[in-house]
Design an enzyme around this catalytic site. Structure first.
Site, mmCIF file in Angstrom:
data_model
loop_
_atom_site.group_PDB
_atom_site.id
_atom_site.type_symbol
_atom_site.label_atom_id
_atom_site.label_comp_id
_atom_site.label_asym_id
_atom_site.label_seq_id
_atom_site.Cartn_x
_atom_site.Cartn_y
_atom_site.Cartn_z
ATOM 1 N N GLN A 136 0.852 -1.200 0.000
ATOM 2 C CA GLN A 136 0.000 0.000 0.000
ATOM 3 C C GLN A 136 0.879 1.239 0.000
ATOM 4 O O GLN A 136 1.748 1.388 0.865
ATOM 5 C CB GLN A 136 -0.919 -0.002 1.233
ATOM 6 N N HIS B 58 -8.495 1.853 -0.657
ATOM 7 C CA HIS B 58 -8.945 1.885 -2.055
ATOM 8 C C HIS B 58 -8.918 0.475 -2.626
ATOM 9 O O HIS B 58 -8.129 -0.358 -2.203
ATOM 10 C CB HIS B 58 -8.078 2.816 -2.912
HETATM 11 P P1 5GP Z 1 -1.550 1.144 -3.661
HETATM 12 O O1 5GP Z 1 -0.169 0.735 -4.032
HETATM 13 O O2 5GP Z 1 -1.561 2.054 -2.454
HETATM 14 O O3 5GP Z 1 -2.511 0.008 -3.541
HETATM 15 O O4 5GP Z 1 -2.084 1.971 -4.910
HETATM 16 C C1 5GP Z 1 -2.081 3.352 -4.999
HETATM 17 C C2 5GP Z 1 -2.522 3.690 -6.403
HETATM 18 O O5 5GP Z 1 -2.931 5.041 -6.447
HETATM 19 C C3 5GP Z 1 -1.397 3.520 -7.450
HETATM 20 O O6 5GP Z 1 -1.853 2.644 -8.471
HETATM 21 C C4 5GP Z 1 -1.184 4.943 -7.964
HETATM 22 O O7 5GP Z 1 -0.898 4.981 -9.333
HETATM 23 C C5 5GP Z 1 -2.493 5.627 -7.629
HETATM 24 N N1 5GP Z 1 -2.372 7.051 -7.349
HETATM 25 C C6 5GP Z 1 -1.484 7.640 -6.493
HETATM 26 N N2 5GP Z 1 -1.679 8.979 -6.468
HETATM 27 C C7 5GP Z 1 -2.724 9.232 -7.306
HETATM 28 C C8 5GP Z 1 -3.382 10.431 -7.696
HETATM 29 O O8 5GP Z 1 -3.057 11.536 -7.257
HETATM 30 N N3 5GP Z 1 -4.418 10.311 -8.565
HETATM 31 C C9 5GP Z 1 -4.809 9.098 -9.071
HETATM 32 N N4 5GP Z 1 -5.817 9.095 -9.936
HETATM 33 N N5 5GP Z 1 -4.205 7.941 -8.735
HETATM 34 C C10 5GP Z 1 -3.167 8.012 -7.862
#
Ligand code: 5GP
Ligand code: ZN
Length: 134
Positions: free
Chosen positions: A92, A98
């Site tokens: 994460q 999310h």
């Molecule tokens: P995690 O690794 O936390 O499960 O996923 C975070 C996701 O959020 C990543 O796929 C990254 O590309 C996306 N993300 C991070 N910052 C932003 C943002 O400011 N806007 C959008 N639309 N996606 C984001």
């Protein structure tokens, strides 16, 4: 509010929004694993699944399923990966719950699973015993 997903979910920061209702916003990921990669964001801050109410988790996964259905019906996906990371150790990177809905197509070369774990029978028994009565 210094949480980026709180700001996005509540419309303070702009995003490519796919869908919005009272409790959630569905957006396109800024660095998608594939075309149409969606994120389901609750409007109320919770760092991870451990902090979410059962009610909101149900709503979130129901919305992920509806998103998956729509991706398939629209022809953007033939299959989907639904991912939901909790904690840095689990990959994460944004500390606001999310769900990823990642569209998949034949030969798209998206990599989700990188390795397997060699689980011995004695360990399987210990794990099952620790997990009984979910
Ligand atoms: P995690 O690794 O936390 O499960 O996923 C975070 C996701 O959020 C990543 O796929 C990254 O590309 C996306 N993300 C991070 N910052 C932003 C943002 O400011 N806007 C959008 N639309 N996606 C984001
Ligand atoms: Zn937040």
């Amino acid at each position: 509010m210094n949480c980026v997903f709180c700001n996005i979910a509540n419309g303070v920061f702009s995003s490519n929004t796919v869908f919005e209702n009272e409790n959630f916003r569905v957006i396109l990921d800024i660095a998608p694993a594939n075309s149409g990669h969606c994120l389901i964001l609750p409007k109320k801050h919770a760092e991870n699944i451990f902090e979410m109410s059962d009610e909101l988790v149900k709503e979130a996964f129901s919305l992920a399923k509806r998103t998956a259905n729509k991706l398939r019906e629209s022809g953007l996906a033939d299959g989907v990966n639904i991912l939901q990371n909790n904690g840095e150790v689990a990959g994460q990177t944004v500390g606001h719950f999310h769900i990823h809905v990642i569209p998949r197509k034949e030969n798209d070369e998206v990599t989700i699973k990188a390795k397997t774990y060699d689980l011995e029978e004695s360990e399987a028994i210990r794990v099952m015993s620790l997990l009984k009565e979910i």
